[in-house]
Design an enzyme around this catalytic site. Structure first.
Site, mmCIF file in Angstrom:
data_model
loop_
_atom_site.group_PDB
_atom_site.id
_atom_site.type_symbol
_atom_site.label_atom_id
_atom_site.label_comp_id
_atom_site.label_asym_id
_atom_site.label_seq_id
_atom_site.Cartn_x
_atom_site.Cartn_y
_atom_site.Cartn_z
ATOM 1 N N THR A 177 0.838 -1.198 0.000
ATOM 2 C CA THR A 177 0.000 0.000 0.000
ATOM 3 C C THR A 177 0.866 1.239 0.000
ATOM 4 O OG1 THR A 177 -1.615 1.350 1.213
ATOM 5 C CG2 THR A 177 -0.262 -0.142 2.519
ATOM 6 N N ASP A 212 -0.139 4.008 1.005
ATOM 7 C CA ASP A 212 -0.541 4.798 2.170
ATOM 8 C C ASP A 212 0.318 4.512 3.395
ATOM 9 O OD1 ASP A 212 -2.632 6.066 0.809
ATOM 10 O OD2 ASP A 212 -4.018 4.439 1.258
ATOM 11 N N MET A 215 -2.503 11.751 -1.989
ATOM 12 C CA MET A 215 -3.345 10.672 -1.469
ATOM 13 C C MET A 215 -3.058 10.408 0.009
ATOM 14 S SD MET A 215 -3.641 7.739 -4.404
ATOM 15 C CE MET A 215 -4.756 7.947 -5.797
ATOM 16 N N GLY A 216 -4.095 9.946 0.704
ATOM 17 C CA GLY A 216 -3.979 9.625 2.124
ATOM 18 C C GLY A 216 -5.266 9.973 2.839
ATOM 19 N N ARG A 217 -6.191 9.021 2.914
ATOM 20 C CA ARG A 217 -7.496 9.282 3.530
ATOM 21 C C ARG A 217 -7.387 9.380 5.048
ATOM 22 N NH1 ARG A 217 -12.794 8.782 1.799
ATOM 23 N NH2 ARG A 217 -12.048 8.031 -0.212
ATOM 24 N N GLU A 241 -5.369 14.396 1.136
ATOM 25 C CA GLU A 241 -6.750 14.400 0.675
ATOM 26 C C GLU A 241 -7.723 14.189 1.835
ATOM 27 O OE1 GLU A 241 -7.187 11.107 -1.988
ATOM 28 O OE2 GLU A 241 -6.963 9.608 -0.417
ATOM 29 N N TYR A 254 -3.627 9.607 -9.363
ATOM 30 C CA TYR A 254 -3.018 8.328 -9.704
ATOM 31 C C TYR A 254 -1.531 8.439 -10.034
ATOM 32 C CZ TYR A 254 -7.789 6.470 -10.132
ATOM 33 O OH TYR A 254 -9.070 6.069 -9.893
ATOM 34 N N LEU A 255 -1.052 9.639 -10.332
ATOM 35 C CA LEU A 255 0.328 9.802 -10.775
ATOM 36 C C LEU A 255 1.328 9.194 -9.801
ATOM 37 C CD1 LEU A 255 0.375 13.466 -12.149
ATOM 38 C CD2 LEU A 255 0.489 11.342 -13.460
ATOM 39 N N ARG A 300 1.108 6.660 -7.864
ATOM 40 C CA ARG A 300 1.038 5.221 -7.615
ATOM 41 C C ARG A 300 1.951 4.396 -8.505
ATOM 42 N NH1 ARG A 300 -5.320 3.999 -6.612
ATOM 43 N NH2 ARG A 300 -5.259 3.573 -8.839
#
Length: 404
Positions: free
Chosen positions: A136, A138, A180-182, A237, A295-296, A298
């Protein structure tokens, strides 16, 4: 006499090194005489219930190595989150095909799927060895020092912000980059590793581990802008208010949700645009720009940590070794030893499944807008070798004649 069949699948978001783990499983398994077939499930658990398998035993080692060095999920992935009924279908397919070893490469949800399928096999008295292989970007799997995929994504984020900082220094203004990172801010925090000089950006970093207050954010931006004449900001995010409500939903007029009902955060670009509008409207700064990495980060080809590649391969290899030589199911975990080396451990599935790791307090400054040296020391060896560097002119001013 066993069937000697194993099955490997990939789930969740792709990464730059997930295929290293896939190939690690495939090639290591082919070394064991008792293994007769190595199957791959297309598009994760969805491919399992649909019996959509490919025979990796017939792949050449050379081609597997080429695939290993290629980002994204070679078998395809899925966002399906299996419940008990879904997992029962998975188990029925595994039993029908006489699969003896099941390897699932993925994050939190994938580890929980492995746990449920493992329990169903035990209840049915079926001899299935089920191993979760970590993955992951994350970096939010508990029990792991870090997870494969994260270092390469972090390398991209660090380099992207280093470039954004150079751009911003040339044409000063405010720049907002949403990462990214919820629930966990590790990836956003990686932006700090792109800094070299004291006045470099990102000047402000906001992660989900701290409550986001819009008025305080605007005050922070104003202070930095007045000090440097510009401001570079890294934002997760998943930033939220004191009640846990995502900032994206508070500022947006319309909210988009994903297949699981979660608020769509960075994928739409909305958060960056909304924060930029707040800065323009409340602070009166005209040059304000925002990007959403989406997505960049990932599967960005050519921006891969060699440390990440090596460890992603090894977790796949260790998964097979634990399955063949061990007597229990589990989740492979990376453990840090020394500065820097890694070792591996098989954790109980229930210790990892369905749990979320967040950034430790020692990694975040008291202000909540930057990372500590402890985080920099933690992340730097994971980024790998050959990190690019930036330099500045050492200007020697020429005396003015007309405008003295």
């Amino acid at each position: 006499m066993g069937s000697g069949k194993i099955l490997v699948a990939q789930g969740g978001g792709p990464t730059a090194v997930i295929n290293q783990s896939l190939v690690g499983v495939a090639l290591e398994a082919r070394r064991f005489n008792e293994v007769t077939k190595v199957y791959g499930a297309m598009h994760g658990v969805r491919g399992i219930v649909n019996e959509d398998f490919v025979d990796l035993t017939q792949e050449t080692s050379h081609n597997l190595e080429l695939v290993a060095a290629t980002p994204s999920s070679a078998l395809g992935s899925t966002r399906d989150k299996p419940d008990l009924k879904y997992c029962a279908e998975i188990f029925n397919v595994l039993r029908a095909h006489e699969i003896e070893h099941f390897f699932y490469i993925g994050g939190n949800d994938s580890s929980d799927t492995v746990r449920i399928v493992s329990e169903q096999a035990q209840a049915a008295g079926y001899p299935l060895r089920a191993i979760h292989v970590p993955k992951t970007i994350d970096n939010d799997l508990v029990g792991n020092d870090h997870t494969p995929g994260f270092p390469s994504a972090a390398r991209f984020v660090a380099q992207a912000f280093a470039g954004a900082n150079l751009d911003n220094a040339s044409l000063p203004g405010v720049y907002v980059g949403v990462v990214m990172g919820r629930h966990a801010g590790f990836l956003t925090a990686a932006a700090a590793l792109g800094k070299k000089f004291p006045d470099d950006g990102p000047h402000l970093i906001y992660v989900p581990e701290r409550v986001f207050v819009l008025d305080r954010f605007l005050a922070d931006v104003k202070a930095v802008y007045e000090r440097y004449g510009r401001c570079v900001i890294a934002v997760s995010e998943g930033i939220h208010d004191a009640s846990g409500e995502p900032i994206a939903t508070l500022l947006a007029k319309e909210v988009e949700r994903d297949a699981h009902g979660n608020v769509q955060l960075s994928g739409t670009g909305a958060l960056a645009d909304l924060l930029c509008e707040e800065i323009k409207a409340k602070l009166g700064i005209k040059r304000v720009r925002g990007d959403t990495f989406g997505y960049l980060q990932r599967s960005f080809i050519g921006c891969v940590s060699d440390v990440d590649q090596r460890e992603a391969r090894e977790v796949g290899e260790k998964a097979v070794q634990y399955a063949m030589w061990g007597s229990r199911n589990g989740s492979v975990a990376i453990k840090r030893t020394g500065f820097y080396s890694a070792d591996y451990e098989l954790l109980p599935l229930e210790a990892v499944a369905g749990k979320t790791r967040t950034m430790e307090d020692e990694f975040i400054t008291d202000s909540g807008t930057d990372v500590t040296d402890a985080f920099r020391m933690y992340l730097r060896p994971l980024l790998g070798s050959g990190m690019p560097d930036a330099y500045r002119l050492r200007p020697a001013p020429v005396p003015k004649i007309l405008h003295r």
